[in-house]
Scaffold this motif. Structure first.
Motif, short mmCIF file in Angstrom:
data_model
loop_
_atom_site.label_atom_id
_atom_site.label_comp_id
_atom_site.label_asym_id
_atom_site.label_seq_id
_atom_site.Cartn_x
_atom_site.Cartn_y
_atom_site.Cartn_z
N THR A 2 0.88 -1.20 0.03
CA THR A 2 0.00 0.08 0.01
C THR A 2 0.89 1.33 -0.16
O THR A 2 1.87 1.36 0.75
N SER A 9 -4.40 7.98 0.86
CA SER A 9 -4.17 7.59 2.13
C SER A 9 -3.93 8.59 3.26
O SER A 9 -4.51 8.42 4.57
N TRP A 72 -5.47 -4.52 10.45
CA TRP A 72 -5.92 -3.26 10.51
C TRP A 72 -7.05 -2.74 10.11
O TRP A 72 -7.96 -1.97 10.92
N ARG A 73 -7.53 -3.17 8.89
CA ARG A 73 -8.66 -2.49 8.30
C ARG A 73 -9.87 -3.43 8.90
O ARG A 73 -10.92 -2.49 9.10
N TYR A 77 -12.58 -1.11 10.69
CA TYR A 77 -13.99 -0.87 10.32
C TYR A 77 -14.97 -1.22 11.69
O TYR A 77 -16.19 -0.68 12.08
N VAL A 176 -11.75 3.64 5.23
CA VAL A 176 -10.88 2.70 5.51
C VAL A 176 -10.25 1.67 4.48
O VAL A 176 -9.13 1.46 4.43
N PRO A 177 -10.94 1.48 3.26
CA PRO A 177 -10.32 0.98 2.34
C PRO A 177 -8.93 1.27 1.84
O PRO A 177 -8.34 0.74 1.10
N ASN A 181 -3.37 -2.75 5.52
CA ASN A 181 -3.90 -3.84 6.49
C ASN A 181 -2.94 -4.32 7.56
O ASN A 181 -3.31 -4.94 8.61
#
Length: 384
Positions: A2, A9, A72-73, A77, A176-177, A181
């Motif tokens: 990422t 971000s 993390w994601r 959530y 969040v996306p 992660n």
């Protein structure tokens, strides 16, 4: 991998970093609503607010231990959802025990958002600047929120305010996306490998705790200090509101400066200048002196926060120290008012402010070993 340094971000991290403390940063206005609109006593309102902080602090501490072992994601959530549910479930609640439990649950979600967003920001390439953005937007939310809340109570009532909090927390799900992660999904080529001595890390965390305890000592009683100085309530409120905007300027100064002056000079000016601003509140304090002191205090406080977080983020490549630092920050915010309450019984506000000055001076010393070690590493890294 990422790209955590992408605009998408960074915006997502900042947005969730505002969602996390969205109630906590407006706590004075929320406590006022509990008393005036829901009929709780001042003591009950303070306890309800403290339960939420305990939820925040508990999650921050837990994540400082396990953040590297969880995805993390999904956790973000969960945090957005539980914060939204906690706020919506608080609608219409007038029972002390029930509302206290709901605010504690809400704080659990808030603490997760605060801790993980600070950790992620510490992994970005321009951490000093990005922490400046983060703190700036949190303060913008706080300044305008506190200004608008009295009008909000008149227009939509306490339930309407809580619904706004719930909607805001739920909106975080959309951001969040764009986030990684785990720290393993982030490219960290911009950070030099280092193996810092454990003692240096502990001293840096101690600096974070001592500094924020000093802040907590002063911030909790500034309103009452202004009243004791002979100012009216509205005048004190105006001074504190303006100081919030000066806090925004302090955080944004880091965005402008970044590393142009390094970290040592801005931090020493910020910490020692904070001690001077508190010294101005000792003895006979007039209205002008109070205005100057609180504005300087808030500006320098929020100048220091991004640099302190950036120092911690440089100690490791995966953000562990940043989560520890957030825990120390929250612990300091909790300890400060508690210590101040004990000191008030024996020495009044002058003793409280004197203790805060001593802690500022100690913090200015405790930040030095980490700053020096990181400066040496950068010099070595630039040579090689």
């Amino acid at each position: 991998m990422t790209d955590i340094n992408s605009r998408r971000s960074i915006i997502s991290i900042v947005y969730l970093a505002v969602v996390g403390p969205c109630v906590f940063i407006l706590q004075p206005g929320y406590v006022q609503g509990l008393v005036e609109y829901l009929g709780f006593t001042e003591q009950e309102a303070g306890l309800i607010a403290s339960y939420e902080i305990f939820g925040v602090a508990g999650t921050c501490f837990l994540l400082s231990l396990v953040a590297q072992r969880i995805p993390w994601r999904p956790f973000l959530y969960f945090c957005c959802a539980i914060s939204a549910v906690g706020n919506f479930a608080s609608l219409g609640q007038t029972d002390f025990g029930t509302l206290g439990l709901l605010r504690f649950i809400t704080g659990i979600g808030s603490g997760g958002l605060i801790s993980l967003t600070f950790m992620m920001m510490g992994l970005t390439e321009r951490a000093d600047r990005n922490f400046g953005y983060l703190v700036t937007w949190v303060l913008i939310w706080g300044a305008f929120g506190l200004w608008l809340m009295p009008q909000g109570y008149q227009l939509i009532g306490m339930n309407g305010i809580l619904a706004v909090f719930g909607i805001f927390c739920a909106s975080g799900l959309l951001f969040v996306p764009a986030l990684p992660n785990s720290s393993e999904a982030v490219a960290l080529d911009h950070l030099p490998e280092a193996n810092y001595h454990g003692g240096i890390k502990l001293i840096a965390l101690a600096a974070m705790l001592v500094y924020n305890t000093a802040i907590g000592l002063v911030w909790a009683y500034l309103f009452l200090i202004g009243i004791e100085a002979g100012m009216g309530e509205q005048s004190v409120a105006n001074a504190l509101t303006i100081s919030q905007f000066l806090g925004i300027a302090g955080a944004f100064s880091v965005v402008v400066l970044e590393m142009r002056l390094g970290r040592l000079k801005p931090l020493q000016v910020g910490i020692l200048g904070g001690a001077v601003s508190v010294f101005m509140l000792i003895g006979e304090v007039g209205a002008l002196g109070f205005w100057v002191a609180v504005c300087v205090f808030n500006y320098l406080w929020n100048l220091c926060v991004p640099y302190l977080m950036a120092i911690l983020s440089d100690f490791d490549l995966r953000g562990r120290m940043t989560t520890h630092g957030v825990s120390m920050q929250m612990l300091g915010f909790a300890l400060g008012p508690y210590i101040a309450a004990q000191l008030l019984e024996s020495g009044g506000y002058d003793l409280v402010n004197g203790a805060a000055i001593a802690m500022f001076l100690l913090a200015s010393i405790l930040v030095l070993p980490g700053l020096i070690a990181q400066h040496r590493l950068r010099q070595t890294h630039s040579v090689t």
